[in-house]
Design a protein around this motif. Structure first.
Motif, short mmCIF file in Angstrom:
data_model
loop_
_atom_site.label_atom_id
_atom_site.label_comp_id
_atom_site.label_asym_id
_atom_site.label_seq_id
_atom_site.Cartn_x
_atom_site.Cartn_y
_atom_site.Cartn_z
N THR A 177 -1.75 -9.11 8.76
CA THR A 177 -1.90 -10.49 8.29
C THR A 177 -2.03 -10.53 6.78
OG1 THR A 177 -2.91 -11.11 10.39
CG2 THR A 177 -3.27 -12.58 8.52
N ILE A 178 -2.82 -9.63 6.20
CA ILE A 178 -2.97 -9.60 4.74
C ILE A 178 -1.66 -9.18 4.09
CG2 ILE A 178 -4.09 -8.36 2.84
CD1 ILE A 178 -5.79 -10.61 4.02
N GLY A 179 -0.97 -8.22 4.68
CA GLY A 179 0.33 -7.83 4.14
C GLY A 179 1.31 -8.99 4.14
N ARG A 180 1.34 -9.73 5.24
CA ARG A 180 2.23 -10.90 5.35
C ARG A 180 1.81 -12.00 4.37
NH1 ARG A 180 1.65 -12.06 10.80
NH2 ARG A 180 -0.08 -13.49 10.34
N TYR A 181 0.51 -12.21 4.23
CA TYR A 181 -0.01 -13.25 3.36
C TYR A 181 0.37 -12.97 1.90
CZ TYR A 181 -3.44 -17.00 2.41
OH TYR A 181 -4.07 -18.18 2.06
N CYS A 182 0.21 -11.71 1.47
CA CYS A 182 0.59 -11.35 0.12
C CYS A 182 2.09 -11.56 -0.10
CB CYS A 182 0.21 -9.90 -0.17
SG CYS A 182 -1.56 -9.63 -0.42
N GLN A 183 2.88 -11.17 0.87
CA GLN A 183 4.33 -11.35 0.76
C GLN A 183 4.69 -12.83 0.63
OE1 GLN A 183 6.86 -10.29 4.20
NE2 GLN A 183 8.05 -9.05 2.77
N GLU A 184 4.04 -13.67 1.42
CA GLU A 184 4.29 -15.11 1.35
C GLU A 184 3.94 -15.68 -0.01
OE1 GLU A 184 1.99 -16.51 4.61
OE2 GLU A 184 3.55 -16.15 6.10
N TYR A 185 2.96 -15.11 -0.66
CA TYR A 185 2.54 -15.58 -1.99
C TYR A 185 3.18 -14.78 -3.13
CZ TYR A 185 -0.63 -19.16 -0.42
OH TYR A 185 -1.15 -20.32 0.12
N GLY A 186 4.21 -14.01 -2.81
CA GLY A 186 4.96 -13.33 -3.85
C GLY A 186 4.26 -12.17 -4.50
N LEU A 187 3.29 -11.55 -3.80
CA LEU A 187 2.53 -10.43 -4.36
C LEU A 187 2.84 -9.15 -3.61
CD1 LEU A 187 -1.04 -11.97 -4.81
CD2 LEU A 187 0.65 -11.55 -6.60
N VAL A 188 2.97 -8.08 -4.36
CA VAL A 188 3.03 -6.74 -3.79
C VAL A 188 1.60 -6.20 -3.73
CG1 VAL A 188 3.81 -4.36 -4.22
CG2 VAL A 188 5.35 -6.30 -4.68
N ILE A 189 1.26 -5.48 -2.68
CA ILE A 189 -0.02 -4.77 -2.66
C ILE A 189 0.21 -3.44 -3.35
CG2 ILE A 189 -1.85 -3.77 -1.25
CD1 ILE A 189 -1.36 -5.91 0.82
N SER A 190 -0.31 -3.33 -4.56
CA SER A 190 0.00 -2.18 -5.41
C SER A 190 -0.80 -0.94 -5.04
CB SER A 190 -0.25 -2.53 -6.88
OG SER A 190 -1.57 -3.02 -7.07
N CYS A 191 -1.95 -1.13 -4.39
CA CYS A 191 -2.83 0.01 -4.13
C CYS A 191 -3.89 -0.41 -3.10
CB CYS A 191 -3.50 0.42 -5.44
SG CYS A 191 -4.61 1.82 -5.35
N PHE A 192 -4.29 0.51 -2.28
CA PHE A 192 -5.41 0.33 -1.35
C PHE A 192 -6.48 1.30 -1.83
CE2 PHE A 192 -6.78 0.53 3.39
CZ PHE A 192 -7.41 -0.71 3.32
N GLN A 193 -7.68 0.78 -2.12
CA GLN A 193 -8.66 1.62 -2.78
C GLN A 193 -10.10 1.13 -2.59
OE1 GLN A 193 -10.67 0.96 -5.74
NE2 GLN A 193 -9.62 -0.61 -6.89
N PRO A 194 -11.09 2.04 -2.77
CA PRO A 194 -10.97 3.47 -3.05
C PRO A 194 -11.31 4.28 -1.81
CG PRO A 194 -13.17 2.75 -3.66
CD PRO A 194 -12.48 1.56 -3.01
N PHE A 195 -10.64 5.42 -1.65
CA PHE A 195 -11.06 6.39 -0.65
C PHE A 195 -12.00 7.36 -1.35
CE2 PHE A 195 -10.21 10.33 1.96
CZ PHE A 195 -11.02 9.92 3.01
N ARG A 196 -13.25 7.33 -0.96
CA ARG A 196 -14.29 8.11 -1.64
C ARG A 196 -14.68 9.34 -0.82
NH1 ARG A 196 -16.92 2.65 -2.45
NH2 ARG A 196 -16.65 2.08 -4.64
N GLU A 197 -15.42 10.22 -1.47
CA GLU A 197 -16.06 11.38 -0.84
C GLU A 197 -15.06 12.36 -0.24
OE1 GLU A 197 -19.03 9.82 1.79
OE2 GLU A 197 -19.94 8.61 0.22
#
Length: 374
Positions: free
Chosen positions: A93-113
Motif C-alpha cells: 500500500t505504501i509502495g502504491r501510494y508513493c507511486q500515485e504521488y509521483g515519489l520513488v522510495i529511495s531507501c528503507f532504513q535503518p537496519f541496525r545492529e
C-alpha cells in the motif's frame, strides 16, 4: 485522489539530481503519520522519500487499529485474512501510494545492529556448514525487512554501524579481526539481499564504537566485492566524526587546516563513484557549550539527535558544501537525500511536516545552485 506531477518532470535542469527526504525528517511519527509525509513531500517537489522503518512500523500499527481505511479495499482485507500478513499488505500500500504521488522510495532504513560477529571470518575461511548463531539471527532479522522491499518498490536497504554495549577491540581481537568478521557478515547479507533484488548500502555513524569512518566502510565493501553491496555517505556523520567535535568548545577537532581537504581528496581517489549508492545530506548547529559524552550516550549521538540542520541554513557550520562538491567532482549522479534529526521534529504543530519539508527542499536547491558551476 489528487496526484501531483512527479518533480523530475518540472525541474527544467537535466543536471539536477533527484531530491529526496527521509520520512523521519518531516516530523516524529508520534504526531505525524507516514501518508501525510508522503503527500507533503510530493506537493513540495521532492522526487523521492526514504521510508524510516519506525515510521512504517507506526503505520502498520495505525492500520491495525482502524486508521487509514481509505487506503485499502475489501479485497485487501480478504488477502490479509488469508495470509495473516498485515506488514506485507502495508508495504504494498505504501509502495502504491508513493507511486500515485509521483515519489520513488529511495531507501528503507535503518537496519541496525548488524555488527560485532566474532568468528564469522573463520567460518568463511574454513567453509563450515553453519553460520555463527548470532549472525544467523541477524540475517533472519534482515530478511524480515528484505521481504517487504519488492512490495515497497524499493531496492536499497541502509545498514548503519552502531554504538555497541562495550568496545570489542582488545589486544587479542584487533580492529583488523573485527573488519574481517564484518566482511564475512556483509558477504552473507549481500547474497541474501540479491535473492530479493535488493542492494545493501553500508553507512558509518559518527558515534560508531568501531566503525565510524568512510575508510572502514569502504574496506568492508571493497573486500566483499558484490555488485549489490555499496557505500552510503552522509555529510553529517562523516564531517561530524572526522572534522567536528561537539565536546570541544570550538565545536571542532583540533586538527591542522589541511586535514579536511586531504581527506576529501583521499575519498575522491579511493572509492569508485559507482560504489557510492546513496548520499545523505545534513548540516548541524554548533553547540552553545560543549556536550558531555557518556559511555551509553556519546556527545556526537546527543548532538545528532537534537541539532542537525538542513543544508545551507545560516546556523550550520559543517563544511557540507565542500563535501558535496567533492562528490560532484567524482561524477556522482545519484540521489541527494536529507536526513535531519532535530528537537523541532517533536513538535505537535500540524504545520511541522510542511515547514520542515519546505526548509529541506529550499536547502537542497541552494546547495545544488552553489555546486552548479563546477
Amino acid at each position: 485522489m489528487t496526484v501531483s506531477t512527479p518533480a523530475t518532470s518540472v525541474h527544467g535542469d537535466l543536471d539536477q539530481p533527484s531530491f529526496s527526504i527521509a520520512s523521519l525528517s518531516l516530523g516524529t511519527n508520534v504526531h505525524h503519520n507516514l501518508p501525510t509525509k508522503i503527500r507533503t513531500a510530493s506537493r513540495l517537489g521532492y522526487d523521492a522519500i526514504e521510508i524510516f522503518i519506525p515510521d512504517f512500523d507506526a503505520f502498520v500499527h495505525e492500520v491495525g487499529v482502524g486508521h487509514h481505511a481509505e487506503m485499502f479495499t475489501e479485497e485487501d482485507w480478504l488477502q490479509v485474512r488469508a495470509t495473516k500478513d498485515l506488514e506485507l499488505l502495508c508495504a504494498k500500500t505504501i509502495g502504491r501510494y508513493c507511486q500515485e504521488y509521483g515519489l520513488v522510495i529511495s531507501c528503507f532504513q535503518p537496519f541496525r545492529e548488524y555488527e560485532n560477529f566474532a568468528g564469522a571470518s573463520r567460518m568463511a575461511k574454513t567453509k563450515m556448514g553453519s553460520l555463527p548463531p548470532r549472525l544467523q539471527v541477524a540475517l533472519d532479522r534482515a530478511e524480515s525487512y528484505l521481504r517487504l522491499m519488492p512490495a515497497l518498490q524499493c531496492d536499497l536497504l541502509l545498514v548503519c554501524s552502531n554504538l555497541l554495549p562495550y568496545d570489542p577491540i582488545t589486544e587479542s581481537y584487533t580492529e583488523r579481526d573485527y573488519l574481517d568478521d564484518q566482511v564475512a557478515a556483509f558477504t552473507e547479507l549481500g547474497q541474501l539481499a540479491s535473492s530479493y533484488g535488493v542492494k545493501i548500502g553500508h553507512e558509518a555513524l559518527a558515534w560508531g564504537t568501531v566503525v565510524n569512518r568512510w575508510e572502514q566502510v569502504w574496506e568492508v565493501v571493497d573486500r566483499v566485492d558484490l555488485p549489490n553491496v555499496g557505500v552510503i555517505l552522509d555529510s553529517f556523520n562523516q564531517l561530524g566524526q572526522q572534522w567536528a567535535d561537539p565536546s570541544e568548545p570550538s565545536g571542532r577537532r583540533p586538527l591542522p587546516p589541511t586535514v579536511l581537504s586531504d581527506n576529501l581528496l583521499k575519498l575522491s581517489r579511493t572509492i569508485p563513484v559507482e560504489k557510492i549508492f546513496f548520499y545523505q545530506v545534513a548540516d548541524a548547529a554548533k553547540p552553545g557549550s560543549p556536550i558531555q559524552s557518556f559511555p551509553t550516550f556519546p556527545s556526537r549521538m546527543a548532538w545528532s539527535r537534537k541539532m542537525r540542520l538542513f543544508p545551507m541554513e545560516e546556523e550550520g557550520y559543517l563544511p557540507v558544501l565542500d563535501f558535496t562538491k567533492t562528490l560532484k567532482r567524482m561524477g556522482y549522479k545519484g540521489v541527494w537525500s536529507l536526513e535531519v534529526f532535530n528537537a523541532s521534529l517533536d513538535s505537535l504543530d500540524e504545520k511541522t511536516v510542511e515547514s520542515h519539508g519546505q526548509r529541506g527542499i529550499d536547502g537542497l536547491r541552494k546547495l545544488h545552485e552553489a555546486c552548479s558551476h563546477l
